[in-house]
Motif scaffolding. Sequence first.
Motif, PDB file in Angstrom:
ATOM      1  N   VAL A  70       0.867  -1.015  -0.155  1.00 26.75           N
ATOM      2  CA  VAL A  70       0.082   0.015  -0.040  1.00 26.75           C
ATOM      3  C   VAL A  70       1.008   1.259   0.107  1.00 26.75           C
ATOM      4  O   VAL A  70       0.600   2.188  -0.798  1.00 26.75           O
ATOM      5  N   SER A  71       1.986   1.207   0.570  1.00 28.79           N
ATOM      6  CA  SER A  71       2.794   2.297   0.797  1.00 28.79           C
ATOM      7  C   SER A  71       3.469   2.617  -0.522  1.00 28.79           C
ATOM      8  O   SER A  71       3.301   3.698  -0.897  1.00 28.79           O
ATOM      9  N   ARG A  72       3.779   1.805  -1.212  1.00 26.27           N
ATOM     10  CA  ARG A  72       4.156   1.659  -2.745  1.00 26.27           C
ATOM     11  C   ARG A  72       3.285   2.554  -3.520  1.00 26.27           C
ATOM     12  O   ARG A  72       3.597   3.684  -4.288  1.00 26.27           O
ATOM     13  N   PHE A  73       1.925   2.453  -3.274  1.00 29.46           N
ATOM     14  CA  PHE A  73       0.933   3.156  -4.153  1.00 29.46           C
ATOM     15  C   PHE A  73       0.863   4.467  -3.500  1.00 29.46           C
ATOM     16  O   PHE A  73       0.358   5.386  -4.452  1.00 29.46           O
ATOM     17  N   TYR A  74       0.861   4.710  -2.305  1.00 29.89           N
ATOM     18  CA  TYR A  74       0.784   5.966  -1.378  1.00 29.89           C
ATOM     19  C   TYR A  74       1.919   6.922  -2.350  1.00 29.89           C
ATOM     20  O   TYR A  74       1.667   8.022  -2.604  1.00 29.89           O
ATOM     21  N   LEU A  75       3.147   6.475  -2.352  1.00 23.49           N
ATOM     22  CA  LEU A  75       4.321   7.228  -2.780  1.00 23.49           C
ATOM     23  C   LEU A  75       4.511   7.274  -4.197  1.00 23.49           C
ATOM     24  O   LEU A  75       4.684   8.337  -4.894  1.00 23.49           O
ATOM     25  N   TYR A  76       4.150   6.456  -4.931  1.00 28.62           N
ATOM     26  CA  TYR A  76       4.301   6.467  -6.401  1.00 28.62           C
ATOM     27  C   TYR A  76       2.705   6.635  -7.216  1.00 28.62           C
ATOM     28  O   TYR A  76       2.750   7.273  -8.560  1.00 28.62           O
ATOM     29  N   GLY A  77       1.872   6.260  -6.406  1.00 28.48           N
ATOM     30  CA  GLY A  77       0.522   6.361  -7.249  1.00 28.48           C
ATOM     31  C   GLY A  77       0.768   5.312  -8.460  1.00 28.48           C
ATOM     32  O   GLY A  77       1.385   4.266  -8.355  1.00 28.48           O
ATOM     33  N   ALA A  78      -0.532   5.220  -9.068  1.00 26.15           N
ATOM     34  CA  ALA A  78      -0.608   3.884 -10.182  1.00 26.15           C
ATOM     35  C   ALA A  78      -0.019   4.326 -11.320  1.00 26.15           C
ATOM     36  O   ALA A  78       0.019   3.492 -12.245  1.00 26.15           O
ATOM     37  N   ASN A  79       0.374   5.657 -11.494  1.00 26.57           N
ATOM     38  CA  ASN A  79       1.045   5.987 -12.929  1.00 26.57           C
ATOM     39  C   ASN A  79       2.525   5.850 -13.174  1.00 26.57           C
ATOM     40  O   ASN A  79       2.990   5.954 -14.084  1.00 26.57           O
ATOM     41  N   PHE A 129       2.296  -9.995  -6.207  1.00 28.21           N
ATOM     42  CA  PHE A 129       2.162  -8.667  -5.843  1.00 28.21           C
ATOM     43  C   PHE A 129       3.004  -7.519  -6.067  1.00 28.21           C
ATOM     44  O   PHE A 129       2.962  -6.655  -6.537  1.00 28.21           O
ATOM     45  N   PHE A 130       4.017  -7.927  -5.431  1.00 27.20           N
ATOM     46  CA  PHE A 130       5.313  -7.043  -5.561  1.00 27.20           C
ATOM     47  C   PHE A 130       5.845  -6.972  -6.884  1.00 27.20           C
ATOM     48  O   PHE A 130       6.260  -5.956  -7.456  1.00 27.20           O
ATOM     49  N   TYR A 131       5.796  -8.102  -7.698  1.00 31.51           N
ATOM     50  CA  TYR A 131       6.106  -7.960  -8.929  1.00 31.51           C
ATOM     51  C   TYR A 131       5.569  -7.175  -9.927  1.00 31.51           C
ATOM     52  O   TYR A 131       5.781  -6.098 -10.469  1.00 31.51           O
ATOM     53  N   ALA A 132       3.846  -7.249  -9.838  1.00 32.15           N
ATOM     54  CA  ALA A 132       3.226  -6.169 -10.481  1.00 32.15           C
ATOM     55  C   ALA A 132       3.304  -4.676  -9.844  1.00 32.15           C
ATOM     56  O   ALA A 132       3.373  -3.847 -10.837  1.00 32.15           O
ATOM     57  N   ALA A 133       3.478  -4.692  -8.822  1.00 31.65           N
ATOM     58  CA  ALA A 133       3.486  -3.242  -8.326  1.00 31.65           C
ATOM     59  C   ALA A 133       4.915  -2.612  -8.567  1.00 31.65           C
ATOM     60  O   ALA A 133       5.058  -1.094  -8.701  1.00 31.65           O
ATOM     61  N   LEU A 134       5.996  -3.264  -8.565  1.00 32.72           N
ATOM     62  CA  LEU A 134       7.456  -2.677  -8.805  1.00 32.72           C
ATOM     63  C   LEU A 134       7.581  -2.606 -10.355  1.00 32.72           C
ATOM     64  O   LEU A 134       8.602  -1.760 -10.746  1.00 32.72           O
ATOM     65  N   TYR A 135       7.191  -3.690 -11.004  1.00 29.06           N
ATOM     66  CA  TYR A 135       8.003  -3.846 -12.339  1.00 29.06           C
ATOM     67  C   TYR A 135       6.902  -3.651 -13.536  1.00 29.06           C
ATOM     68  O   TYR A 135       7.080  -3.235 -14.619  1.00 29.06           O
ATOM     69  N   LEU A 136       5.613  -3.767 -12.944  1.00 26.15           N
ATOM     70  CA  LEU A 136       4.351  -3.666 -14.123  1.00 26.15           C
ATOM     71  C   LEU A 136       3.583  -2.259 -14.364  1.00 26.15           C
ATOM     72  O   LEU A 136       3.331  -1.760 -15.413  1.00 26.15           O
ATOM     73  N   ILE A 137       3.023  -2.137 -13.110  1.00 23.71           N
ATOM     74  CA  ILE A 137       2.183  -0.877 -13.170  1.00 23.71           C
ATOM     75  C   ILE A 137       2.775   0.531 -12.953  1.00 23.71           C
ATOM     76  O   ILE A 137       3.532   0.659 -12.234  1.00 23.71           O
ATOM     77  N   GLY A 138       2.500   1.149 -14.124  1.00 24.74           N
ATOM     78  CA  GLY A 138       2.965   2.758 -14.206  1.00 24.74           C
ATOM     79  C   GLY A 138       4.098   2.533 -14.873  1.00 24.74           C
ATOM     80  O   GLY A 138       4.645   1.542 -15.438  1.00 24.74           O
TER      81      GLY A 138
END
Lengths: 72, 192
Positions: free
Chosen positions: B38-47, B179-188
Amino acid sequence: MELEEKKKMAYRIGDTVLILLVALTAGEYFIGKYAPYWWAPLLAIALLKAFFVVRDFMHIGRLFAGEEEEVH
Amino acid sequence: MSTSTATLADYRRRTYTNRLGLWLFIFSDAFVFAGLFVSRFYLYGANFRPELSQEVGLLVTAVLGLSSYFAYRGDVAMRFGDTKAYFRNTMITMVLGVLFLIGVVGVEWQIAPHGPDESALWSLFYTMTGFHAFHVLTGVLFLGIVYRNARKGIYDAERHWPVEAAAIYWHFIDVVWFFFYAALYLIGVPPL
């Protein structure tokens, strides 16, 4: 069901999950590469992958089995 | 009821309790990972996402996914009394786990364009991958300890809870990585 049959079935489940994981991972890779703003489908794919692993590899159903039930 | 039957029933009862305990631990641990996610999306957003190689991400994800498959096969093998197949599959799982660690810590961390002290975003990237890598390391150790005990012949088709526990823990590490793969490597996309 015979034990040997059960064993084959268990291995078959593993093979099926692996194929699903490969297909879903390839799919999400291409979405991430060419449509990186599609966050909802990407999270849905991650959830789907998690579902298969939790259900078939981690046997979450055994939690709801009886205390002395066999788990083959 | 014979003594061995009574003992087996007792073992299954204990295994059931152990299983509940392991899942309780997994759920608690999942909340920590969820907090980082969740922190990843707070800091980076989904873009936006960190500037990371998607190819390296795919490779380490494939390695970890494959390791989960072999961990499952090892678990099945022991469940049906095929110790030889258990040893083979568990050894492959551990080797793939070490390869994953090399991929993340030995490659990804080395080629990442920023260090953990440069911004909150990068600090979070290293925290997420580092915390996960530490779980992979403990998972390899866990598998190794159970493997060593299995070599002594203390598990069989009926009594092998540690084998099952090590496999479940290993799959959990794999699930977190989905989930980490999608959050760090794919989304945005990486920020310009």
